[in-house]
Design a protein around this motif. Structure first.
Motif, PDB file in Angstrom:
ATOM      1  N   LEU A 150       0.863  -1.177   0.000  1.00  0.00           N
ATOM      2  CA  LEU A 150       0.000   0.000   0.000  1.00  0.00           C
ATOM      3  C   LEU A 150       0.898   1.225   0.000  1.00  0.00           C
ATOM      4  O   LEU A 150       1.826   1.323   0.814  1.00  0.00           O
ATOM      5  N   ALA A 151       0.653   2.165  -0.918  1.00  0.00           N
ATOM      6  CA  ALA A 151       1.481   3.372  -0.992  1.00  0.00           C
ATOM      7  C   ALA A 151       0.591   4.585  -1.217  1.00  0.00           C
ATOM      8  O   ALA A 151      -0.330   4.549  -2.045  1.00  0.00           O
ATOM      9  N   PHE A 152       0.873   5.674  -0.507  1.00  0.00           N
ATOM     10  CA  PHE A 152       0.033   6.863  -0.616  1.00  0.00           C
ATOM     11  C   PHE A 152       0.779   8.110  -0.165  1.00  0.00           C
ATOM     12  O   PHE A 152       1.815   8.024   0.492  1.00  0.00           O
ATOM     13  N   THR A 153       0.233   9.260  -0.539  1.00  0.00           N
ATOM     14  CA  THR A 153       0.732  10.535  -0.037  1.00  0.00           C
ATOM     15  C   THR A 153      -0.328  11.174   0.850  1.00  0.00           C
ATOM     16  O   THR A 153      -1.527  10.894   0.723  1.00  0.00           O
ATOM     17  N   LEU A 154       0.140  12.041   1.730  1.00  0.00           N
ATOM     18  CA  LEU A 154      -0.723  12.790   2.643  1.00  0.00           C
ATOM     19  C   LEU A 154      -0.182  14.202   2.781  1.00  0.00           C
ATOM     20  O   LEU A 154       0.982  14.462   2.468  1.00  0.00           O
ATOM     21  N   GLU A 155      -1.006  15.104   3.294  1.00  0.00           N
ATOM     22  CA  GLU A 155      -0.513  16.376   3.802  1.00  0.00           C
ATOM     23  C   GLU A 155      -0.342  16.232   5.307  1.00  0.00           C
ATOM     24  O   GLU A 155      -1.007  15.404   5.938  1.00  0.00           O
ATOM     25  N   THR A 156       0.569  17.011   5.888  1.00  0.00           N
ATOM     26  CA  THR A 156       0.885  16.827   7.298  1.00  0.00           C
ATOM     27  C   THR A 156       1.024  18.167   8.016  1.00  0.00           C
ATOM     28  O   THR A 156       0.995  19.231   7.393  1.00  0.00           O
ATOM     29  N   HIS A 157       1.175  18.079   9.325  1.00  0.00           N
ATOM     30  CA  HIS A 157       1.312  19.282  10.160  1.00  0.00           C
ATOM     31  C   HIS A 157       2.122  18.914  11.400  1.00  0.00           C
ATOM     32  O   HIS A 157       2.408  17.741  11.655  1.00  0.00           O
ATOM     33  N   ASP A 158       2.499  19.926  12.192  1.00  0.00           N
ATOM     34  CA  ASP A 158       3.373  19.699  13.340  1.00  0.00           C
ATOM     35  C   ASP A 158       2.657  19.220  14.589  1.00  0.00           C
ATOM     36  O   ASP A 158       3.286  18.723  15.513  1.00  0.00           O
ATOM     37  N   GLY A 159       1.332  19.389  14.640  1.00  0.00           N
ATOM     38  CA  GLY A 159       0.604  19.044  15.854  1.00  0.00           C
ATOM     39  C   GLY A 159       0.280  17.564  15.949  1.00  0.00           C
ATOM     40  O   GLY A 159       0.952  16.713  15.356  1.00  0.00           O
ATOM     41  N   ASP A 160      -0.765  17.280  16.700  1.00  0.00           N
ATOM     42  CA  ASP A 160      -1.207  15.893  16.881  1.00  0.00           C
ATOM     43  C   ASP A 160      -2.448  15.630  16.038  1.00  0.00           C
ATOM     44  O   ASP A 160      -3.224  16.534  15.744  1.00  0.00           O
ATOM     45  N   GLY A 161      -2.654  14.367  15.687  1.00  0.00           N
ATOM     46  CA  GLY A 161      -3.907  13.954  15.069  1.00  0.00           C
ATOM     47  C   GLY A 161      -4.163  14.530  13.697  1.00  0.00           C
ATOM     48  O   GLY A 161      -3.273  14.612  12.854  1.00  0.00           O
ATOM     49  N   ILE A 162      -5.408  14.983  13.498  1.00  0.00           N
ATOM     50  CA  ILE A 162      -5.893  15.388  12.185  1.00  0.00           C
ATOM     51  C   ILE A 162      -6.430  16.811  12.260  1.00  0.00           C
ATOM     52  O   ILE A 162      -7.157  17.154  13.195  1.00  0.00           O
ATOM     53  N   VAL A 163      -6.087  17.631  11.271  1.00  0.00           N
ATOM     54  CA  VAL A 163      -6.655  18.973  11.180  1.00  0.00           C
ATOM     55  C   VAL A 163      -7.176  19.183   9.760  1.00  0.00           C
ATOM     56  O   VAL A 163      -6.714  18.544   8.812  1.00  0.00           O
ATOM     57  N   LEU A 164      -8.162  20.065   9.635  1.00  0.00           N
ATOM     58  CA  LEU A 164      -8.649  20.465   8.321  1.00  0.00           C
ATOM     59  C   LEU A 164      -7.927  21.751   7.954  1.00  0.00           C
ATOM     60  O   LEU A 164      -8.098  22.775   8.612  1.00  0.00           O
ATOM     61  N   GLY A 165      -7.119  21.693   6.904  1.00  0.00           N
ATOM     62  CA  GLY A 165      -6.294  22.830   6.533  1.00  0.00           C
ATOM     63  C   GLY A 165      -7.065  23.933   5.829  1.00  0.00           C
ATOM     64  O   GLY A 165      -8.233  23.783   5.473  1.00  0.00           O
ATOM     65  N   GLU A 166      -6.376  25.032   5.596  1.00  0.00           N
ATOM     66  CA  GLU A 166      -6.984  26.193   4.949  1.00  0.00           C
ATOM     67  C   GLU A 166      -7.477  25.853   3.547  1.00  0.00           C
ATOM     68  O   GLU A 166      -8.461  26.416   3.067  1.00  0.00           O
ATOM     69  N   GLY A 167      -6.800  24.914   2.886  1.00  0.00           N
ATOM     70  CA  GLY A 167      -7.199  24.498   1.551  1.00  0.00           C
ATOM     71  C   GLY A 167      -8.330  23.497   1.541  1.00  0.00           C
ATOM     72  O   GLY A 167      -8.645  22.921   0.495  1.00  0.00           O
ATOM     73  N   LEU A 168      -8.949  23.268   2.705  1.00  0.00           N
ATOM     74  CA  LEU A 168     -10.065  22.331   2.879  1.00  0.00           C
ATOM     75  C   LEU A 168      -9.668  20.905   2.507  1.00  0.00           C
ATOM     76  O   LEU A 168     -10.414  20.162   1.875  1.00  0.00           O
ATOM     77  N   ARG A 169      -8.452  20.521   2.905  1.00  0.00           N
ATOM     78  CA  ARG A 169      -7.986  19.139   2.826  1.00  0.00           C
ATOM     79  C   ARG A 169      -7.452  18.771   4.205  1.00  0.00           C
ATOM     80  O   ARG A 169      -6.930  19.616   4.925  1.00  0.00           O
ATOM     81  N   TYR A 170      -7.560  17.502   4.558  1.00  0.00           N
ATOM     82  CA  TYR A 170      -7.097  17.067   5.868  1.00  0.00           C
ATOM     83  C   TYR A 170      -5.586  16.894   5.882  1.00  0.00           C
ATOM     84  O   TYR A 170      -4.985  16.427   4.907  1.00  0.00           O
ATOM     85  N   ALA A 171      -4.989  17.265   6.995  1.00  0.00           N
ATOM     86  CA  ALA A 171      -3.564  17.039   7.227  1.00  0.00           C
ATOM     87  C   ALA A 171      -3.434  16.097   8.424  1.00  0.00           C
ATOM     88  O   ALA A 171      -4.078  16.298   9.461  1.00  0.00           O
ATOM     89  N   HIS A 172      -2.618  15.049   8.267  1.00  0.00           N
ATOM     90  CA  HIS A 172      -2.447  14.019   9.296  1.00  0.00           C
ATOM     91  C   HIS A 172      -1.023  14.091   9.854  1.00  0.00           C
ATOM     92  O   HIS A 172      -0.062  14.175   9.089  1.00  0.00           O
ATOM     93  N   SER A 173      -0.914  14.042  11.162  1.00  0.00           N
ATOM     94  CA  SER A 173       0.421  14.064  11.762  1.00  0.00           C
ATOM     95  C   SER A 173       1.129  12.748  11.492  1.00  0.00           C
ATOM     96  O   SER A 173       0.495  11.699  11.308  1.00  0.00           O
ATOM     97  N   ALA A 174       2.457  12.782  11.482  1.00  0.00           N
ATOM     98  CA  ALA A 174       3.241  11.571  11.226  1.00  0.00           C
ATOM     99  C   ALA A 174       2.949  10.504  12.285  1.00  0.00           C
ATOM    100  O   ALA A 174       2.855   9.313  11.969  1.00  0.00           O
ATOM    101  N   GLU A 175       2.790  10.930  13.535  1.00  0.00           N
ATOM    102  CA  GLU A 175       2.530   9.966  14.601  1.00  0.00           C
ATOM    103  C   GLU A 175       1.170   9.311  14.425  1.00  0.00           C
ATOM    104  O   GLU A 175       1.001   8.112  14.684  1.00  0.00           O
ATOM    105  N   TYR A 176       0.187  10.092  13.991  1.00  0.00           N
ATOM    106  CA  TYR A 176      -1.136   9.515  13.713  1.00  0.00           C
ATOM    107  C   TYR A 176      -1.015   8.439  12.635  1.00  0.00           C
ATOM    108  O   TYR A 176      -1.619   7.365  12.744  1.00  0.00           O
ATOM    109  N   VAL A 177      -0.262   8.712  11.584  1.00  0.00           N
ATOM    110  CA  VAL A 177      -0.115   7.766  10.478  1.00  0.00           C
ATOM    111  C   VAL A 177       0.563   6.481  10.962  1.00  0.00           C
ATOM    112  O   VAL A 177       0.122   5.371  10.632  1.00  0.00           O
ATOM    113  N   ARG A 178       1.628   6.627  11.743  1.00  0.00           N
ATOM    114  CA  ARG A 178       2.320   5.438  12.283  1.00  0.00           C
ATOM    115  C   ARG A 178       1.350   4.560  13.076  1.00  0.00           C
ATOM    116  O   ARG A 178       1.300   3.343  12.918  1.00  0.00           O
TER     117      ARG A 178
END
Length: 308
Positions: free
Chosen positions: A244-272
């Protein structure tokens, strides 16, 4: 970006006021635009597009409470939420982060489909498919395994850019996308043996256990908040040793946030954590920008996992 969604009010005068208001909004005369929209709503109280646009303008003016009121009205008038008013309410902190309305995603990409590739490649420097391709090849080389895949499922396949990247490595490509417009464009490439209009998770659920050797999702999981359902289904459909291979957008905080571009960003720790909970073995998790926005690289991740 795609053409703006417009749902007519059914009242010619209200629709004309809306058009004038949009023109004023684009020119920066927000107060006058808001006044015209209120006139349009007075003529047609259930005018969803006018309520949504009024919410945008109130937000631009810094009038949070009034923006929330307008977005709530737009959402209530269209339960499918094709405009994505619920996402705006999440960004304003009025509601918790939740899944994106399917009707919004479908409407967005149906409008975008005819100029999708041109906009992504020429305007946004889109590189998610090549990032995934290189990451998969590197992981297979490191494991001393062949980088050829009999059956591959392309989630959120769009116009077929991921299939083009993997064309020489895959025998049988299956594309799944929620947008009929995107599927039409993908069909024209001739790269897919099968194409299906479906939500990513629903599309996977129709596939048999251990029926795919590779599952890819290029810039598609940014439209999912909770990754657990799609990761669980991906593991089920993969053969032992499948990837399984994929790309994501990410951020420095925890968990999941909805970014300004109205796409979700997932933290690296959440993904792990999500990869581990799905029973997959993480092979690659590296910073990588899948695209640009406002002439700046979007922060992202490229992820490769294996079913052991």
């Amino acid at each position: 970006m795609p053409l703006r969604l417009f749902l007519t009010s059914g009242d010619l005068m209200a629709d004309r006021r809306f058009e004038f208001a949009r023109d004023l909004q684009l020119k920066g005369d927000l107060a006058a635009a808001a006044d015209l929209l209120e006139q349009a709503i007075e003529l047609a109280p259930n005018f969803t597009s006018a309520w949504f646009t009024l919410g945008e303008i109130r937000q631009q003016l810094g009038e949070r409470d009034k923006a929330i009121e307008a977005f709530r009205k737009a959402r209530d008038l269209d339960p499918g939420d094709q405009h994505g008013a619920g996402l705006r309410l999440m960004r304003l902190g009025d509601t918790q982060v939740a899944e994106m309305p399917k009707a919004y995603v479908q409407a967005l990409f149906d409008q975008y489909a005819p100029r999708f590739e041109h906009a992504l490649i020429n305007d946004l420097g889109y590189r998610a498919p090549s990032l995934i391709f290189k990451a998969v090849l590197a992981a297979r080389v490191a494991a001393k395994k062949p980088a050829f895949f009999k059956r591959t499922i392309d989630l959120g396949c769009g116009t077929g850019l991921a299939a083009a990247a993997f064309a020489k490595q895959v025998d049988h490509f299956i594309g799944i996308d929620l947008s009929p417009g995107m599927i039409k464009e993908a069909r024209a490439t001739g790269l897919y043996a099968e194409l299906e209009v479906a939500d990513m998770i629903e599309g996977l659920r129709t596939k048999s256990d251990a029926s795919a050797n590779l599952v890819v999702a290029a810039d598609a999981f940014v439209y999912l908040s909770d990754l657990a359902p799609v990761l669980t289904e991906a593991r089920r459909v993969l053969v032992s040793g499948g990837v399984l291979a994929f790309t994501l957008e990410t951020h420095d905080g925890d968990g999941i946030v909805l970014g300004e571009g109205l796409r979700y960003a997932h933290s690296a720790e959440y993904v792990r954590s999500a990869i581990a909970k799905a029973g997959l073995k993480l092979l690659t998790l590296e910073p990588a920008s899948p695209r640009n926005e406002n002439n700046e690289p979007v922060r992202g991740l490229v992820v490769v996992a294996e079913k052991t």
